[in-house]
Design a protein around this motif. Structure first.
Motif, PDB file in Angstrom:
ATOM      1  N   UNK A   1       1.286   9.541 -11.181  1.00  0.00           N
ATOM      2  CA  UNK A   1       0.272   8.893 -12.017  1.00  0.00           C
ATOM      3  C   UNK A   1      -0.664   9.792 -12.854  1.00  0.00           C
TER       4      UNK A   1
ATOM      5  N   UNK B   1       3.895   1.643  -9.851  1.00  0.00           N
ATOM      6  CA  UNK B   1       2.696   2.936  -9.922  1.00  0.00           C
ATOM      7  C   UNK B   1       1.943   3.511  -8.560  1.00  0.00           C
ATOM      8  N   UNK B   2       1.748   2.420  -7.748  1.00  0.00           N
ATOM      9  CA  UNK B   2       1.114   2.911  -6.630  1.00  0.00           C
ATOM     10  C   UNK B   2       2.144   3.753  -5.376  1.00  0.00           C
TER      11      UNK B   2
ATOM     12  N   UNK C   1      10.235   8.535   4.747  1.00  0.00           N
ATOM     13  CA  UNK C   1      11.050   7.979   5.896  1.00  0.00           C
ATOM     14  C   UNK C   1      10.540   7.986   7.330  1.00  0.00           C
ATOM     15  N   UNK C   2       9.071   8.022   7.085  1.00  0.00           N
ATOM     16  CA  UNK C   2       8.267   8.281   8.334  1.00  0.00           C
ATOM     17  C   UNK C   2       8.297   6.929   9.521  1.00  0.00           C
TER      18      UNK C   2
ATOM     19  N   UNK D   1       0.739  -1.259  -0.153  1.00  0.00           N
ATOM     20  CA  UNK D   1      -0.064   0.038  -0.014  1.00  0.00           C
ATOM     21  C   UNK D   1       0.988   1.223  -0.158  1.00  0.00           C
ATOM     22  N   UNK D   2       0.421   2.228  -0.850  1.00  0.00           N
ATOM     23  CA  UNK D   2       1.059   3.634  -0.697  1.00  0.00           C
ATOM     24  C   UNK D   2       1.060   4.100   0.793  1.00  0.00           C
ATOM     25  N   UNK D   3       2.151   4.903   1.162  1.00  0.00           N
ATOM     26  CA  UNK D   3       2.390   5.171   2.340  1.00  0.00           C
ATOM     27  C   UNK D   3       1.662   6.347   3.107  1.00  0.00           C
ATOM     28  N   UNK D   4       1.218   7.384   2.188  1.00  0.00           N
ATOM     29  CA  UNK D   4       0.496   8.501   2.542  1.00  0.00           C
ATOM     30  C   UNK D   4       1.437   9.154   3.492  1.00  0.00           C
ATOM     31  N   UNK D   5       2.501   9.172   3.503  1.00  0.00           N
ATOM     32  CA  UNK D   5       3.610   9.737   4.652  1.00  0.00           C
ATOM     33  C   UNK D   5       4.672   9.796   3.831  1.00  0.00           C
TER      34      UNK D   5
ATOM     35  N   UNK E   1       5.918  10.273  -1.735  1.00  0.00           N
ATOM     36  CA  UNK E   1       4.704  10.816  -1.254  1.00  0.00           C
ATOM     37  C   UNK E   1       3.962  11.477  -2.558  1.00  0.00           C
ATOM     38  N   UNK E   2       4.349  11.407  -3.935  1.00  0.00           N
ATOM     39  CA  UNK E   2       4.131  11.967  -4.988  1.00  0.00           C
ATOM     40  C   UNK E   2       3.507  10.864  -6.016  1.00  0.00           C
ATOM     41  N   UNK E   3       3.239   9.852  -5.572  1.00  0.00           N
ATOM     42  CA  UNK E   3       2.680   8.605  -6.456  1.00  0.00           C
ATOM     43  C   UNK E   3       1.493   9.153  -6.949  1.00  0.00           C
ATOM     44  N   UNK E   4       0.768   9.611  -6.493  1.00  0.00           N
ATOM     45  CA  UNK E   4      -0.418  10.173  -7.073  1.00  0.00           C
ATOM     46  C   UNK E   4      -0.559  11.163  -8.115  1.00  0.00           C
ATOM     47  N   UNK E   5       0.260  11.974  -7.885  1.00  0.00           N
ATOM     48  CA  UNK E   5       0.683  13.098  -8.746  1.00  0.00           C
ATOM     49  C   UNK E   5       1.382  12.673  -9.965  1.00  0.00           C
TER      50      UNK E   5
END
Lengths: 304, 304, 304, 304
Positions: D247, D235-236, D95-96, D88-92, D241-245
């Motif tokens: 994609x 992809x994910x 290195x949090x 899952x993408x980290x949303x953080x 933290x910029x995977x969405x951008x």
């Protein structure tokens, strides 16, 4: 007041108390203690002593030692200490990394693990021989030259210390640890391994009940102002995530340890230690808290 | 002790104090106050009064009122109150939603906004006419029938209340709000709008300095045990995210408000209110905290 | 490819599949559906249709509608939309307030509740009659004038909407909601109440499988670039906190709803909807995910 | 398609692009690179090659190597790998520690530092000589026996590795690290120190553009299913933290590194690497992302 009588009455009232707490088991050495143990010792600032139960049996004081290391580090660093550690309650379980990351390596207070590690780092920097010199300081406070570290306990902790090493590395990455991580962590575990009886520990804390001056030896350990401040930190941060509950019910500055001990002071009146190894979910002695709540209710002696 | 002399000396020492704090500006009505205002009033439990500066000028007591609503709700609900709100310091900015979500709708303590809203919900449920009955209670505590809400302030808050509505809705989704959200929020803002002078507010808090009994009227407002517990909650949670700092420096149970007031009590001795509108970054009166720190140092009167 | 045959084979292989998922029960109306329902419909961009099971039965599309409201809001606001909502996966349960507070009222993406509420707010601002105009848009996409909201479902949601009201109030406090909160929330719940069959919903999504152009009607709904971007957002954020797992196993852009539906598109090839009401712990259709995983493995038709 | 022409046109259009990004400076060795460098290389699955600019100059591939270590660990551990790391993408931030603690030592995905450290731990457990054997694997993928680690870079990282040591210790405390922490961290930094040119790196990634089979050598590196899954994880989770951008704008599976490289694949078509050392605030190559966005828009070749 005849505290012996009070102890007896409260103990009687607690006989039917079902203690569903668990003895700390994260290291094997702590698990060995008999869960049934229960001791109390109270020293007044006028030199009277009252005890009950297993008050002359040694136990692992664990985090209670953080008050003593804080005292020495505060004396050495003075106000500079507070650049590296805060005085705010954590609002989080006692060893959480979250807060530490958010606050960029500055622990919320000197009693959470991270804060106590910073205090240990200060002592490693400033003491000639940290392990020896700190023990000398504790022996002086307690007036007892037989106080010692437990190598067994310290070794047991060291083998499980990955989480504290994580804290220490994280703080080092933020620049808040000066010394070698291994050395700091080893010293931190040595501190926590000290063993005392209720009597010895109450005696050791007496200076905090007497505005920084040990009333027996007459030594001014720290200034009155520092003593008040250490007590304030205990009040706000001394019982992990249960400091509010403890203040609410007991109403005295105190510090607990996973060995089952709780040390409290009533400024101007007395220091007291209660020991019972079964812990509640927050890591504090179950029966110890119950006893103290009944004690301050009975004697109407909270500070509030 | 001649507190008038102490007030003068500390005020003199603060003359050169550069106050870079900011008057609260999130609602227009609070912004109107003159930043230079400074008042102090102290009532002893033996009936003496000492004042300094603008101590007879009304100001918006704001969150300080949360101590009074807690007192009434605690008296009404007794121990059941603590099923709906905790007594632990928040470890987070004073209106954070994070903690509330983590704790499934149970606010950490009655002084963060969420907790005070739960307390307001209790009063809405249990008082016949919440707004009138609560005011009667405050008037009784203060011995002053002219105390009143400020409609101006309350209206100003209500127009900006989305964040508190968010808190209230979130708690409702967890089942911890009984009444209509709009009604609870309106009452909550009414509470915070009460205006008093330093003198009136210190008088109002006097019962907490005297173990629950108002020494002037002789009324036992709450039991000694409740009074101690309310003071304990103030000590741990009364200054938002600066409770530790305040305990460390001032060493008295206290409660602050964004109007610039801070009320403190020294159990067995006195209640005191200081008012200065410039706030530090944590939302507490800058000069007020400074004054109190010097006052308890000077008089050596912290509880620790 | 003969998808009918594929559907039969996978369904057979799933006969022994023990589905321990739970039908959504947070509102009574959703709970009424028979858990055993299972339907699939696939439309190719060349106009072929394949179906299986209960594919002609209406179900509540719930969050799948967020793709349609996003499409319309993106078309209306163009790139300005992304000032008010992000395109990053949330990394948190789908209705968490934590992230929203951290990001100061800007939702991470348009598919978490907060983001869909912002999209609803855009439509309330820009449509003459939001409820009517949005339905017209959906009817146009689906080529079906009988598509409608379910008043029963919408009412049921509205009576439980405190959490969404909390989100909306919080965003309003940060300035990211323009309209009356009540109006926005009502419209949001209307959107989620739309009912369709697998067939109708697959037909509705067909433009996203064909670079923005509906291959049946020949209408260019959105530009090719917008179509690609909407698919990208689905890929990254379409399955709540399980978007990674879904990409990993299924490998197609998709959007799920708590009614048990999942809509996916294979750009250049087909749109497909699967419906099975039992949900896993993350709120996605259990059997639906399983079916899709086997389908893309069998047909080797993931986009990766 | 004549990609050389496309490269030229996009480069021309980027000439006026003001790049306010910063070259990575957390270790001295990375800071030495000339910020002006810019190279592109594209390999098609049919064996064509296109390049532009500094495409034959070595750079530090850094985190891009995590795709290669994942590939090898996935091949060795098969599905068991996913018991120790999520997808899952980290949303953080990348290195949090927060997420890691919340998820009890299981990193969200193999591309955040914690996840890549778990992957390194797997390789340390399973390879006879991890450093040598991994390099052999990379050399085989690239068809180039001169690929090597950079001792300078690795040493530079190791001297600053406290944060990664914190991650590793924390995971060890949760039981998710098998080997000696020092050994794992050293190997992790070795991996990140590999240097390649755009050409070499694009060649190395070609198997992921061809369903797991290297079209040049004819070797099936991993199964088609594994190749798809690795691409899905890229992809994910491939751009911090910029995977969405990424994609949303580029629409291809990709992986970036703080050396300024980005590797992408278009399944069935090509692999491509772009390199430009100035990074945006999220740690991704500024101009690299811009170039890729224009490239996939121009060629209409995103996967969506």
């Amino acid at each position: 007041m005849d505290y012996n009588k009070v102890f007896c009455e409260i103990s009687k009232s607690l006989e039917s108390y079902h203690d569903n707490g668990k003895v700390a088991s994260y290291i094997p050495e702590l698990k060995k203690v008999a869960p049934i143990k229960f001791g109390v010792h109270l020293c007044t600032v006028t030199g009277e002593n009252y005890q009950f139960g297993d008050s002359e049996e040694k136990f692992s004081i664990q985090s209670i030692c953080k008050v003593l290391s804080l005292t020495l580090a505060f004396e050495i660093e003075q106000e500079d200490l507070w650049k590296r550690v805060g005085v705010e309650p954590s609002g989080n379980p006692f060893n959480s990394l979250v807060q530490l990351e958010y606050d960029e390596g500055i622990p919320r207070n000197p009693f959470i693990n991270a804060g106590a590690i910073v205090v240990a780092d200060v002592l490693v920097s400033k003491l000639e021989n940290p392990k020896r010199d700190f023990l000398d300081f504790v022996r002086k406070l307690s007036g007892n030259n037989t106080i010692n570290y437990s190598e067994r306990i310290a070794q047991s902790e060291k083998s499980k210390g990955h989480r504290n090493a994580a804290l220490c590395n994280l703080m080092k990455s933020f620049g808040n640890i000066e010394n070698n991580i291994h050395e700091v962590i080893e010293f931190y575990f040595d501190l926590c391994s000290i063993e005392m009886t209720c009597e010895e520990l109450a005696r050791t804390f007496l200076f905090l009940a007497n505005y920084g001056k040990d009333p027996i030896s007459g030594n001014q350990i720290v200034s009155s102002s520092k003593s008040k401040r250490i007590n304030a930190v205990m009040q706000l941060c001394g019982l992990y995530d249960e400091a509010g509950e403890f203040s609410f019910k007991v109403g005295l500055p105190g510090k607990s340890g996973v060995g089952g001990g709780i040390a409290v002071v009533h400024p101007g009146k007395y220091s007291m230690v209660v020991w019972s190894p079964r812990l509640n979910k927050k890591g504090n002695s179950n029966k110890g808290m119950q006893f103290l709540e009944e004690f301050t209710s009975y004697t109407e002696s909270s500070i509030f």
